[in-house]
Design a protein around this motif. Structure first.
Motif, PDB file in Angstrom:
ATOM      1  N   TYR A  56     -71.650  -9.276  11.387  1.00 15.97           N
ATOM      2  CA  TYR A  56     -71.309  -8.404  12.512  1.00 15.97           C
ATOM      3  C   TYR A  56     -70.715  -9.190  13.683  1.00 15.97           C
ATOM      4  CZ  TYR A  56     -73.455  -4.323  10.379  1.00 15.97           C
ATOM      5  OH  TYR A  56     -73.742  -3.276   9.552  1.00 15.97           O
ATOM      6  N   ALA A  57     -70.812 -10.501  13.636  1.00 16.26           N
ATOM      7  CA  ALA A  57     -70.260 -11.326  14.709  1.00 16.26           C
ATOM      8  C   ALA A  57     -68.777 -11.054  14.921  1.00 16.26           C
ATOM      9  CB  ALA A  57     -70.482 -12.809  14.404  1.00 16.26           C
ATOM     10  N   ARG A  89     -60.015 -16.855  11.810  1.00 13.14           N
ATOM     11  CA  ARG A  89     -59.965 -18.201  11.242  1.00 13.14           C
ATOM     12  C   ARG A  89     -61.154 -18.987  11.761  1.00 13.14           C
ATOM     13  NH1 ARG A  89     -56.246 -21.304  13.438  1.00 13.14           N
ATOM     14  NH2 ARG A  89     -55.724 -19.922  15.131  1.00 13.14           N
ATOM     15  N   ALA A  90     -61.565 -19.941  10.963  1.00 10.23           N
ATOM     16  CA  ALA A  90     -62.617 -20.885  11.361  1.00 10.23           C
ATOM     17  C   ALA A  90     -63.855 -20.173  11.896  1.00 10.23           C
ATOM     18  CB  ALA A  90     -62.074 -21.881  12.376  1.00 10.23           C
ATOM     19  N   ILE A  91     -64.248 -19.088  11.245  1.00  9.46           N
ATOM     20  CA  ILE A  91     -65.443 -18.363  11.678  1.00  9.46           C
ATOM     21  C   ILE A  91     -66.656 -19.070  11.090  1.00  9.46           C
ATOM     22  CG2 ILE A  91     -66.665 -16.176  11.630  1.00  9.46           C
ATOM     23  CD1 ILE A  91     -63.950 -14.862  11.907  1.00  9.46           C
ATOM     24  N   LYS A  92     -67.509 -19.559  11.981  1.00  9.19           N
ATOM     25  CA  LYS A  92     -68.686 -20.322  11.565  1.00  9.19           C
ATOM     26  C   LYS A  92     -69.902 -19.850  12.341  1.00  9.19           C
ATOM     27  CE  LYS A  92     -65.868 -24.343  10.639  1.00  9.19           C
ATOM     28  NZ  LYS A  92     -65.377 -25.594  11.141  1.00  9.19           N
ATOM     29  N   LYS A 123     -66.816 -17.109  20.941  1.00  7.77           N
ATOM     30  CA  LYS A 123     -68.102 -17.714  20.617  1.00  7.77           C
ATOM     31  C   LYS A 123     -69.205 -16.735  20.988  1.00  7.77           C
ATOM     32  CE  LYS A 123     -68.397 -20.265  24.974  1.00  7.77           C
ATOM     33  NZ  LYS A 123     -68.377 -21.579  25.599  1.00  7.77           N
ATOM     34  N   ILE A 124     -70.321 -16.876  20.282  1.00 10.34           N
ATOM     35  CA  ILE A 124     -71.525 -16.110  20.592  1.00 10.34           C
ATOM     36  C   ILE A 124     -72.620 -17.120  20.882  1.00 10.34           C
ATOM     37  CG2 ILE A 124     -73.251 -14.471  19.741  1.00 10.34           C
ATOM     38  CD1 ILE A 124     -71.048 -13.241  18.004  1.00 10.34           C
ATOM     39  N   MET A 125     -73.320 -16.872  21.977  1.00  8.94           N
ATOM     40  CA  MET A 125     -74.379 -17.790  22.405  1.00  8.94           C
ATOM     41  C   MET A 125     -75.711 -17.058  22.497  1.00  8.94           C
ATOM     42  SD  MET A 125     -72.236 -19.753  25.391  1.00  8.94           S
ATOM     43  CE  MET A 125     -73.381 -21.112  25.560  1.00  8.94           C
ATOM     44  N   ILE A 126     -76.776 -17.790  22.189  1.00  7.09           N
ATOM     45  CA  ILE A 126     -78.154 -17.336  22.409  1.00  7.09           C
ATOM     46  C   ILE A 126     -78.840 -18.441  23.202  1.00  7.09           C
ATOM     47  CG2 ILE A 126     -80.369 -16.722  21.357  1.00  7.09           C
ATOM     48  CD1 ILE A 126     -78.830 -15.796  18.871  1.00  7.09           C
ATOM     49  N   ASN A 127     -79.394 -18.088  24.333  1.00  6.31           N
ATOM     50  CA  ASN A 127     -80.073 -19.076  25.190  1.00  6.31           C
ATOM     51  C   ASN A 127     -79.176 -20.284  25.472  1.00  6.31           C
ATOM     52  OD1 ASN A 127     -82.414 -17.492  25.271  1.00  6.31           O
ATOM     53  ND2 ASN A 127     -83.175 -18.431  23.395  1.00  6.31           N
ATOM     54  N   GLN A 128     -77.943 -20.033  25.814  1.00  2.37           N
ATOM     55  CA  GLN A 128     -76.949 -21.052  26.159  1.00  2.37           C
ATOM     56  C   GLN A 128     -76.614 -22.004  25.015  1.00  2.37           C
ATOM     57  OE1 GLN A 128     -78.398 -22.732  29.855  1.00  2.37           O
ATOM     58  NE2 GLN A 128     -77.631 -20.982  31.003  1.00  2.37           N
ATOM     59  N   ILE A 130     -74.472 -22.290  21.454  1.00  4.02           N
ATOM     60  CA  ILE A 130     -73.444 -21.652  20.641  1.00  4.02           C
ATOM     61  C   ILE A 130     -73.961 -21.515  19.213  1.00  4.02           C
ATOM     62  CG2 ILE A 130     -71.103 -21.845  19.722  1.00  4.02           C
ATOM     63  CD1 ILE A 130     -70.417 -23.497  22.256  1.00  4.02           C
ATOM     64  N   VAL A 131     -73.973 -20.272  18.713  1.00  5.46           N
ATOM     65  CA  VAL A 131     -74.458 -20.028  17.355  1.00  5.46           C
ATOM     66  C   VAL A 131     -73.349 -19.540  16.421  1.00  5.46           C
ATOM     67  CG1 VAL A 131     -76.858 -19.653  18.040  1.00  5.46           C
ATOM     68  CG2 VAL A 131     -75.282 -17.706  17.936  1.00  5.46           C
ATOM     69  N   THR A 132     -72.255 -19.027  16.988  1.00  5.41           N
ATOM     70  CA  THR A 132     -71.144 -18.538  16.179  1.00  5.41           C
ATOM     71  C   THR A 132     -69.839 -18.800  16.921  1.00  5.41           C
ATOM     72  OG1 THR A 132     -72.556 -16.781  15.302  1.00  5.41           O
ATOM     73  CG2 THR A 132     -70.199 -16.509  14.974  1.00  5.41           C
TER      74      THR A 132
END
Length: 156
Positions: A56-57, A89-92, A123-128, A130-132
């Motif tokens: 879902y990211a 592209r480059a989705i991690k 980018k997606i961040m959790i608690n500052q 980067i997770v995605t």
């Protein structure tokens, strides 16, 4: 600056609005957020363990881009329009799923904008942390193109 909820800038309707708050928009970037929990807008998409699958990211990042586009359209007195995700592209991701009760901060930064085509680093961040990350290519069709693709009885 005070912003409306993300749904204000998107042509989507529930349950397809997947981001909640808009924190910042300027010419180059947009920052939005959403909570992963059983009571929130993501609840229809959660796994049995109340986590949100990481695939879902892409939609979360695409909707953040949609907010960026909708905001700038409204500044020019245009209503939010449908956009198309052409690819990524480059989705991690470092996570298989976003945990229950996590606060996702979604950032979209404009890299290239050429008429109706654009590229964003997201980018997606959790608690500052980067997770995605990923780079998304998007396209904004005009009314004639939308009619050709979907007919005049389309949603949005």
């Amino acid at each position: 600056m005070q912003y409306h909820l993300a749904s204000y800038y998107l042509p989507h309707e529930k349950p397809m609005v997947m981001i909640e708050k808009v924190h910042f928009v300027d010419a180059q970037q947009c920052i939005c957020s959403v909570e992963v929990n059983k009571q929130g807008i993501l609840s229809p998409f959660l796994n049995e363990d109340d986590t949100l699958p990481n695939f879902y990211a892409i939609e979360l990042m695409a909707q953040t881009i949609g907010v960026w586009n909708g905001y700038h359209g409204m500044v020019n007195d245009k209503k939010p329009t449908l956009g198309m995700l052409l690819g990524g592209r480059a989705i991690k991701s470092t996570l298989n799923a976003f945990p229950c009760n996590s606060h996702l901060m979604i950032h979209a930064n404009l890299v290239l904008n050429d008429a109706k085509l654009a590229n964003f680093e997201c980018k997606i961040m959790i608690n500052q942390e980067i997770v995605t990350t990923g780079k998304l290519n998007v396209y904004e069709p005009d009314e004639c193109e939308l009619d050709n693709l979907f007919g005049q009885q389309r949603f949005g």
